[in-house]
Design a protein around this motif. Structure first.
Motif, short mmCIF file in Angstrom:
data_model
loop_
_atom_site.label_atom_id
_atom_site.label_comp_id
_atom_site.label_asym_id
_atom_site.label_seq_id
_atom_site.Cartn_x
_atom_site.Cartn_y
_atom_site.Cartn_z
N GLY A 1 0.91 12.85 -8.44
CA GLY A 1 2.30 12.76 -7.99
C GLY A 1 2.58 11.44 -7.28
O GLY A 1 3.61 10.79 -7.51
N VAL A 2 1.65 11.04 -6.41
CA VAL A 2 1.81 9.78 -5.67
C VAL A 2 1.86 8.61 -6.64
O VAL A 2 2.72 7.72 -6.54
CB VAL A 2 0.65 9.62 -4.65
N LEU A 3 0.96 8.63 -7.61
CA LEU A 3 0.92 7.54 -8.59
C LEU A 3 2.21 7.46 -9.41
O LEU A 3 2.80 6.39 -9.57
CB LEU A 3 -0.29 7.72 -9.52
N GLU B 1 0.86 -1.19 0.00
CA GLU B 1 0.00 0.00 0.00
C GLU B 1 0.90 1.24 0.00
O GLU B 1 1.88 1.31 0.74
CB GLU B 1 -0.92 0.03 1.22
N VAL B 2 0.52 2.20 -0.82
CA VAL B 2 1.29 3.43 -0.93
C VAL B 2 0.74 4.44 0.08
O VAL B 2 -0.46 4.74 0.06
CB VAL B 2 1.16 4.02 -2.35
N LEU B 3 1.59 4.93 0.97
CA LEU B 3 1.15 5.90 1.98
C LEU B 3 2.05 7.13 1.87
O LEU B 3 3.26 7.04 2.07
CB LEU B 3 1.23 5.28 3.38
N VAL B 4 1.45 8.24 1.54
CA VAL B 4 2.26 9.42 1.26
C VAL B 4 2.67 10.14 2.55
O VAL B 4 1.95 10.09 3.55
CB VAL B 4 1.49 10.38 0.31
N ARG B 5 3.84 10.72 2.56
CA ARG B 5 4.32 11.55 3.67
C ARG B 5 4.90 12.83 3.08
O ARG B 5 5.31 12.87 1.93
CB ARG B 5 5.43 10.85 4.47
N TRP B 6 4.98 13.83 3.91
CA TRP B 6 5.53 15.12 3.49
C TRP B 6 6.86 15.33 4.21
O TRP B 6 6.89 15.44 5.43
CB TRP B 6 4.52 16.22 3.83
N ILE C 1 -10.38 3.06 -1.49
CA ILE C 1 -11.25 4.22 -1.39
C ILE C 1 -11.82 4.36 0.01
O ILE C 1 -12.45 3.44 0.54
CB ILE C 1 -12.36 4.14 -2.44
N THR C 2 -11.52 5.48 0.62
CA THR C 2 -12.04 5.77 1.96
C THR C 2 -13.08 6.84 1.81
O THR C 2 -12.86 7.81 1.11
CB THR C 2 -10.96 6.39 2.87
N GLU C 3 -14.17 6.68 2.52
CA GLU C 3 -15.11 7.78 2.53
C GLU C 3 -14.90 8.59 3.77
O GLU C 3 -15.58 8.42 4.77
CB GLU C 3 -16.53 7.22 2.48
N LEU D 1 -6.22 20.64 -4.35
CA LEU D 1 -4.90 20.14 -4.75
C LEU D 1 -4.84 18.61 -4.78
O LEU D 1 -3.80 18.03 -5.10
CB LEU D 1 -3.83 20.66 -3.77
N ILE D 2 -5.97 17.97 -4.45
CA ILE D 2 -5.91 16.52 -4.28
C ILE D 2 -5.64 15.79 -5.59
O ILE D 2 -5.01 14.73 -5.60
CB ILE D 2 -7.20 16.00 -3.59
N ASP D 3 -6.08 16.35 -6.71
CA ASP D 3 -5.82 15.66 -7.98
C ASP D 3 -4.34 15.67 -8.31
O ASP D 3 -3.77 14.66 -8.73
CB ASP D 3 -6.64 16.28 -9.12
O1 G Z 1 0.10 5.95 7.78
P1 G Z 1 -0.95 6.70 7.53
O2 G Z 1 -0.78 7.82 8.52
O3 G Z 1 -0.05 6.87 6.35
O4 G Z 1 -2.16 7.15 6.63
C1 G Z 1 -3.18 7.92 7.20
C2 G Z 1 -4.30 8.12 6.22
O5 G Z 1 -3.92 8.88 5.10
C3 G Z 1 -4.86 6.81 5.71
O6 G Z 1 -6.25 6.83 5.97
C4 G Z 1 -4.61 6.84 4.25
O7 G Z 1 -5.74 6.34 3.57
C5 G Z 1 -4.42 8.31 3.94
N1 G Z 1 -3.48 8.44 2.84
C6 G Z 1 -2.20 8.03 2.83
N2 G Z 1 -1.65 8.28 1.62
C7 G Z 1 -2.62 8.84 0.86
C8 G Z 1 -2.68 9.30 -0.49
O8 G Z 1 -1.74 9.21 -1.26
N3 G Z 1 -3.86 9.84 -0.91
C9 G Z 1 -4.94 9.92 -0.11
N4 G Z 1 -6.06 10.46 -0.59
N5 G Z 1 -4.94 9.48 1.16
C10 G Z 1 -3.79 8.94 1.64
#
Ligand code: G
Ligand code: G
Ligand code: MN
Length: 539
Positions: A210-212, A176-181, A267-269, A203-205
């Motif tokens: 960028g993440v992709l 799973e890809v999880l973005v950080r700053w 997809i999270t709502e 800015l989400i698009d």
């Molecule tokens: O580890 P974690 O703190 O990474 O993620 C927290 C939340 O941030 C999660 O619910 C995850 O779905 C969301 N998130 C992480 N990376 C992304 C991303 O690239 N795009 C979006 N829309 N949500 C993300």
């Protein structure tokens, strides 16, 4: 220690008499400054004016105009970090549901009480009170749109990756890809600090693209090392509300030479769909293009059964709050099992997230769930660490998680000493049993409760286990059930010990898979005979 003396206290109740009584009781407890309000609106105005919030709030749920539940919502919006004590003249159920609401918002709740509150109850509540850090009352992210925009341009966002594994054979099914700053001033910033900002500021698009792009680039580097790792990307509802999303997203994936079936969209709502028609259109077309659709955090966001009915999801991610601790907590387990059963009936693959401990893991392996993700397996990591992790994981699977059941790890030589684990919470009983068995030539280890026992068992792999039926925490028969569900302890001789000779108790132990049962008090001879019997029986 209680900090009640140092905390500012607010009392919100429409009944002036109730306020008087509570103020008087608080005075007798010598607490900090108390301010009272007969209208919920007034406490909010005071918070806004003073840019500070009380450390402790006594809150009546039933008030005319704004009621307590509504006030809680406004407190959340103001980032209230104090403690709450809920008061109500209403029945228990109402208090309980208000309490759940408070917990869902992750506010601290010290108590919820049906009126009247007694001085004793108050003293106990106050003793639990800790000073909370003063907070920034600003609602949203501490970052500005401008700052985030610059971060996108300057590529300050980095992807972390967290593996998902198949429970059946521990194979890695993807990451799973999880973005950080990587913030130039603040260091590593987590997504909950900037994703909502990105969603709100349009800015989400760009963020998603960028993440992709980065994920596809990392994935291509992994393929060069012979690692084929399908990607799971988090997609916000806001992304799906754009009619161009499907085509843009799939164009980028195709250009990278990656097949849609190797990309899962989680997809999270986090918020309700702003435009359900477009969202459904987008999701259906993504699915037609063979992307894998996963519903994330089901049961905690805005996701509902209707979404499961209407959207062709392939995968169901069980939220960590229904996974972590399910092995020990009946309520969590009920939600977990219901989720798995629902997903299975809809033909979806089930991924459990938040697998933090070995207990979580062992529970899942027997649960009918397909995949697992969580700190027990791996924390999210930078792309550069993934290949190394894959090696350690393979190693760990071989030695620890799935040792080959045909090859015992430490073959016992004939004539070596036998070992026993005694699981007993009463010290005296433990000592007596230890002495009897040591005198008989056993190597004896002891555990004082189920958790302790399960931890030790894995390391010790004893030839015999004695388990007290009544233990704090996990009851004896439940320990037996869990042991019997593993390969290693399927046949280990287990003797149950109990002070209760009721037929139900004995039957319960047998059903759980125990080999014998002995009633307290017993003498040395009786115990040794029982042990002799169960050890001499063919396994
Ligand atoms: O580890 P974690 O703190 O990474 O993620 C927290 C939340 O941030 C999660 O619910 C995850 O779905 C969301 N998130 C992480 N990376 C992304 C991303 O690239 N795009 C979006 N829309 N949500 C993300
Ligand atoms: O997209 P989603 O909300 O499912 O994001 C998963 C979140 O859960 C991320 O913030 C990730 O860092 C976090 N996470 C992943 N594994 C675990 C875990 O085992 N325990 C906890 N508490 N959080 C986890
Ligand atoms: Mn996710």
């Amino acid at each position: 220690m209680s900090d009640a003396k140092a905390i500012s206290i607010a009392v919100v109740d429409d009944d002036p008499l109730m306020i008087k009584v509570l103020e008087r009781m608080l005075e007798l407890q010598a607490v900090g400054a108390v301010t009272s309000y007969t209208r919920a609106q007034d406490v909010l105005s005071a918070m806004d004016d003073e840019q500070s919030s009380p450390g402790l709030m006594f809150l009546d749920l039933n008030m005319p105009e704004m009621d307590g539940v509504e006030l809680i919502r406004h407190l959340v919006a103001r980032n209230f970090r104090g403690h709450l004590v809920l008061l109500s003249g209403e029945d228990e159920r109402l208090i309980q549901s208000a309490e759940r609401l408070v917990q869902a918002h992750q506010l601290s709740i010290l108590a919820s009480v049906q009126k009247p509150l007694t001085p004793e109850m108050l003293a106990e509540i106050l003793s639990k009170c800790k000073v909370v850090q003063p907070v920034n009352l600003e609602r949203s992210s501490i970052y500005s749109k401008h700052e985030l925009e610059r971060a996108l341009v300057e590529r300050q966002l980095v992807n972390y990756y967290q593996p998902k594994v198949l429970l059946e054979n521990c194979r890695v099914t993807g990451v799973e890809v999880l973005v950080r700053w990587m913030h130039p001033r603040d260091g590593l910033v987590m997504p909950d600090q900037f994703i909502p900002l990105a969603e709100d500021s349009g800015l989400i698009d760009r963020l998603a693209e960028g993440v992709l792009q980065q994920a596809l680039a990392d994935s291509s580097l992994w393929s060069q090392q012979n690692l084929q790792l399908p990607l799971a990307i988090n997609i916000s509802m806001e992304n799906l509300a754009s009619i161009e999303f499907t085509d843009q997203f799939s164009a980028v994936v195709t250009a990278a030479g990656v097949l849609p079936k190797d990309i899962t969209l989680e997809i999270t709502e986090s918020r309700a769909m702003s435009n359900p028609t477009v969202t459904l259109d987008t999701l259906t077309r993504l699915r037609l293009k063979r992307f894998v659709l996963s519903i994330d955090d089901f049961g905690t966001g805005h996701s509902s059964l209707a979404q499961l009915r209407d959207i062709p999801f392939d995968e169901f991610k069980v939220d960590k709050s229904f996974v972590n601790g399910a092995w020990a907590d009946q309520r969590i387990r009920a939600m977990f099992e219901t989720s798995v059963s629902l997903a299975k009936q809809l033909g979806m693959r089930v991924v459990a997230e938040g697998v933090e401990t070995e207990n979580d893991w062992n529970f899942l392996r027997k649960s009918g769930c397909d995949c697992a993700q969580g700190y027990f397996i791996a924390r999210p990591m930078p792309a550069s660490e993934v290949a190394g992790w894959m090696n350690t994981w393979r190693q760990r699977v071989r030695t620890e998680l799935m040792p080959d059941p045909q090859v015992p790890q430490e073959p016992k030589q004939p004539g070596t000493r036998r070992s026993v684990l005694i699981v007993e919470d009463h010290e005296f009983q433990r000592r007596v049993q230890t002495k009897i068995l040591r005198d008989e030539g056993f190597d004896v280890a002891t555990a004082i409760d189920g958790l302790d026992a399960l931890n030790q068992l894995r390391k010790l792999r004893p030839d015999l286990v004695l388990i007290d039926v009544d233990l704090p925490g996990i009851p004896g028969p439940e320990i037996v059930r869990r042991l019997r569900a593993t390969n290693i302890f399927k046949r280990t001789p287990i003797l149950m010990i109990s002070g209760n000779s009721d037929k139900e108790v004995i039957d319960g132990c047998r059903k759980a898979g125990a080999n014998g049962f002995i009633i307290k008090p017993f003498d040395r001879k009786a115990l040794l005979e029982k042990i002799q019997t169960i050890l001499s029986r063919p396994k």
